[in-house]
Structure formats: structure tokens, C-alpha cells
Design a protein around this motif. Structure first.
Motif, mmCIF file in Angstrom:
data_model
loop_
_atom_site.group_PDB
_atom_site.id
_atom_site.type_symbol
_atom_site.label_atom_id
_atom_site.label_comp_id
_atom_site.label_asym_id
_atom_site.label_seq_id
_atom_site.Cartn_x
_atom_site.Cartn_y
_atom_site.Cartn_z
ATOM 1 N N ASN A 145 7.784 2.433 -13.612
ATOM 2 C CA ASN A 145 8.259 2.954 -12.341
ATOM 3 C C ASN A 145 7.771 2.064 -11.209
ATOM 4 O O ASN A 145 6.598 2.072 -10.853
ATOM 5 N N GLN A 146 8.683 1.303 -10.613
ATOM 6 C CA GLN A 146 8.317 0.353 -9.577
ATOM 7 C C GLN A 146 8.661 0.854 -8.179
ATOM 8 O O GLN A 146 8.658 0.075 -7.224
ATOM 9 N N THR A 147 8.959 2.136 -8.058
ATOM 10 C CA THR A 147 9.343 2.691 -6.763
ATOM 11 C C THR A 147 8.312 2.393 -5.689
ATOM 12 O O THR A 147 8.633 1.960 -4.588
ATOM 13 N N ARG A 148 7.037 2.640 -6.046
ATOM 14 C CA ARG A 148 6.000 2.441 -5.057
ATOM 15 C C ARG A 148 5.843 0.983 -4.696
ATOM 16 O O ARG A 148 5.469 0.647 -3.574
ATOM 17 N N ASN A 149 6.128 0.096 -5.633
ATOM 18 C CA ASN A 149 6.053 -1.330 -5.372
ATOM 19 C C ASN A 149 7.054 -1.692 -4.274
ATOM 20 O O ASN A 149 6.721 -2.374 -3.300
ATOM 21 N N LYS A 196 9.108 -9.610 2.643
ATOM 22 C CA LYS A 196 10.542 -9.358 2.726
ATOM 23 C C LYS A 196 11.232 -9.847 1.458
ATOM 24 O O LYS A 196 12.101 -9.163 0.913
ATOM 25 N N ARG A 197 10.844 -11.041 0.968
ATOM 26 C CA ARG A 197 11.477 -11.538 -0.249
ATOM 27 C C ARG A 197 11.224 -10.582 -1.399
ATOM 28 O O ARG A 197 12.097 -10.289 -2.209
ATOM 29 N N VAL A 198 9.950 -10.083 -1.488
ATOM 30 C CA VAL A 198 9.621 -9.215 -2.609
ATOM 31 C C VAL A 198 10.407 -7.911 -2.533
ATOM 32 O O VAL A 198 10.966 -7.458 -3.533
ATOM 33 N N TYR A 199 10.493 -7.305 -1.349
ATOM 34 C CA TYR A 199 11.201 -6.028 -1.341
ATOM 35 C C TYR A 199 12.685 -6.210 -1.525
ATOM 36 O O TYR A 199 13.364 -5.372 -2.101
ATOM 37 N N LYS A 200 13.205 -7.369 -1.077
ATOM 38 C CA LYS A 200 14.618 -7.605 -1.347
ATOM 39 C C LYS A 200 14.874 -7.780 -2.834
ATOM 40 O O LYS A 200 15.931 -7.419 -3.333
ATOM 41 N N SER A 201 13.884 -8.324 -3.555
ATOM 42 C CA SER A 201 14.069 -8.445 -5.003
ATOM 43 C C SER A 201 13.995 -7.099 -5.692
ATOM 44 O O SER A 201 14.671 -6.875 -6.685
ATOM 45 N N LEU A 202 13.124 -6.233 -5.203
ATOM 46 C CA LEU A 202 12.834 -5.017 -5.950
ATOM 47 C C LEU A 202 13.694 -3.822 -5.562
ATOM 48 O O LEU A 202 14.034 -3.012 -6.412
ATOM 49 N N CYS A 203 13.975 -3.678 -4.270
ATOM 50 C CA CYS A 203 14.517 -2.410 -3.803
ATOM 51 C C CYS A 203 16.032 -2.348 -3.938
ATOM 52 O O CYS A 203 16.717 -3.325 -3.683
ATOM 53 N N PRO A 204 16.539 -1.175 -4.295
ATOM 54 C CA PRO A 204 17.990 -0.972 -4.249
ATOM 55 C C PRO A 204 18.471 -1.102 -2.814
ATOM 56 O O PRO A 204 17.802 -0.675 -1.878
ATOM 57 N N ILE A 205 19.653 -1.707 -2.653
ATOM 58 C CA ILE A 205 20.142 -1.990 -1.305
ATOM 59 C C ILE A 205 20.319 -0.703 -0.507
ATOM 60 O O ILE A 205 20.075 -0.666 0.701
ATOM 61 N N PRO A 247 -4.224 5.074 -9.301
ATOM 62 C CA PRO A 247 -4.053 4.614 -7.919
ATOM 63 C C PRO A 247 -2.916 5.287 -7.169
ATOM 64 O O PRO A 247 -2.781 5.082 -5.964
ATOM 65 N N ASP A 248 -2.096 6.079 -7.843
ATOM 66 C CA ASP A 248 -1.048 6.809 -7.126
ATOM 67 C C ASP A 248 -1.537 8.133 -6.578
ATOM 68 O O ASP A 248 -0.820 8.802 -5.859
ATOM 69 N N VAL A 249 -2.762 8.533 -6.970
ATOM 70 C CA VAL A 249 -3.239 9.872 -6.630
ATOM 71 C C VAL A 249 -4.161 9.818 -5.430
ATOM 72 O O VAL A 249 -5.110 9.046 -5.412
ATOM 73 N N SER A 250 -3.880 10.660 -4.445
ATOM 74 C CA SER A 250 -4.779 10.737 -3.305
ATOM 75 C C SER A 250 -5.091 12.193 -3.025
ATOM 76 O O SER A 250 -4.199 12.987 -2.774
ATOM 77 N N TRP A 251 -6.369 12.553 -3.120
ATOM 78 C CA TRP A 251 -6.759 13.946 -2.849
ATOM 79 C C TRP A 251 -7.043 14.161 -1.373
ATOM 80 O O TRP A 251 -6.932 15.245 -0.859
ATOM 81 N N ASP A 252 -7.462 13.101 -0.699
ATOM 82 C CA ASP A 252 -7.845 13.215 0.700
ATOM 83 C C ASP A 252 -6.930 12.321 1.518
ATOM 84 O O ASP A 252 -7.149 11.121 1.621
ATOM 85 N N HIS A 253 -5.882 12.928 2.116
ATOM 86 C CA HIS A 253 -4.889 12.090 2.794
ATOM 87 C C HIS A 253 -5.446 11.423 4.034
ATOM 88 O O HIS A 253 -4.966 10.369 4.436
#
Lengths: 86, 95
Positions: free
Chosen positions: A25-29, A58-67, B54-60
Motif C-alpha cells: 500500500n503506497q497511498t501514504r507514500n 514533484k517527480r516522485v508524486y507524479k510517478s506514484l499518485c493517480p492523476i 510508522p502509520d500509527v499515531s496515538w498522540d496527534h
């Protein structure tokens, strides 16, 4: 440092492995790089420096993110409803 | 089948053992081992995820983006196949 960035941007092929996001899951990336690009711009503008290094994000998010996500977030930023902290 | 006069309250396990006299509780020990092992592992996995992920945060307020606190060569996965973490360096520009 600026020359490093230029060299890195010339050689850029795709988003490199990021240890912060090792799983499928690379959403957060995508989110992190999008937000980091605008934060970088804001920070370097405030200091009066050249914002060229920010292009990496910018280059990285353009590679990763759906338009569609990029478009949605751009609209939200213009409207002032963007949920992230920039 | 239990004699009607001797109607006592048995648990299912007691009834099972009563009816099938060759069964002993000792034979069930491997079952208890696997069940408790599985329960321990799941609890450990959950606490690891709650504390270290690293996705978990208890204290925002004080920890809004915990993934940004990771080193570029820090490994979170327990088993990483085909990934040499020692060779990773920081990629991203500072700002």
C-alpha cells in the motif's frame, strides 16, 4: 547540493524505494510526497532560496499518485479545503 | 449414556471423557500448546503494530507524522526478502 539535485533529476527514472513505506500500500507514500512538495516550496520561499530541490518531490508524486487524486488535491488547495497541513 | 438417577452436571469435556474412557486430558496438551502459542503471537503482533508501526499515531499533537521519523535504512518488516537495507541512503532533499 543544488548540483546534486540537478544530477539526480536528470537521472530520474521512477520513485525510489522508500523505507518508510515498504509494503504494497503506497497511498501514504503518494500523500507524503505531494504534501512535502508544497511544504518544501513554502519553506524555501520563506527563506528566499531557490525552490529547485523541491522538484524531486514533484517527480516522485507524479510517478506514484493517480492523476485523479492530484487533480482533486489541487482543486482542494485552491479552494482552501485541503486536509493536509502545508 | 448417564444413568437417570445419577444426573449430575458435567461440563462437555467431562462428559466426553466419561463416555470415551480411553481419552485422557493429557492427549489434548498439544492442542492447548498450539492455541496458546497462537494467542500469544497474535497479541504480540498487535502490540508491535500499535507501538512500532510508522502509520500509527496515538498522540496527534506531538506525533502527527510518525513515518517521517524513520531512518532511510531502517527496516520495519520482520522479514524482508531481496532488500539490502544497509545499502540505502537518504534520497530526499532537505528543506
Amino acid at each position: 547540493m543544488a548540483e546534486d539535485i540537478k544530477a539526480k533529476l536528470e537521472k530520474y527514472r521512477t520513485a525510489p524505494f522508500d523505507a518508510r513505506f515498504p509494503n504494497q500500500n503506497q497511498t501514504r507514500n503518494c500523500w507524503s510526497n505531494y504534501v512535502d512538495y508544497y511544504r518544501c516550496q513554502k519553506a524555501l520561499d520563506a527563506k528566499g532560496l531557490d525552490t529547485q530541490p523541491c522538484e524531486w518531490y514533484k517527480r516522485v508524486y507524479k510517478s506514484l499518485c493517480p492523476i485523479s487524486w492530484i487533480q482533486k488535491w489541487d482543486e482542494q488547495r485552491e479552494d482552501g479545503t485541503f486536509p493536509g497541513k502545508i | 449414556p448417564l444413568p437417570v438417577r445419577k444426573q449430575q452436571i458435567y461440563t462437555d469435556l467431562q462428559q466426553l471423557l466419561l463416555l470415551h474412557s480411553k481419552l485422557k486430558k493429557e492427549n489434548l496438551i498439544p492442542l492447548f500448546i498450539f492455541i496458546s502459542g497462537g494467542a500469544t503471537m497474535s497479541v504480540l503482533a498487535l502490540t508491535r503494530a500499535a507501538l512500532k508501526n510508522p502509520d500509527v499515531s496515538w498522540d496527534h499533537k506531538n506525533n502527527p507524522e510518525p513515518w517521517n521519523k524513520m531512518e532511510p535504512n531502517q527496516q520495519y518488516k520482520l522479514l524482508a526478502v531481496n532488500m539490502d537495507y544497509s545499502k540505502l541512503k537518504k534520497d530526499r532533499p532537505d528543506f
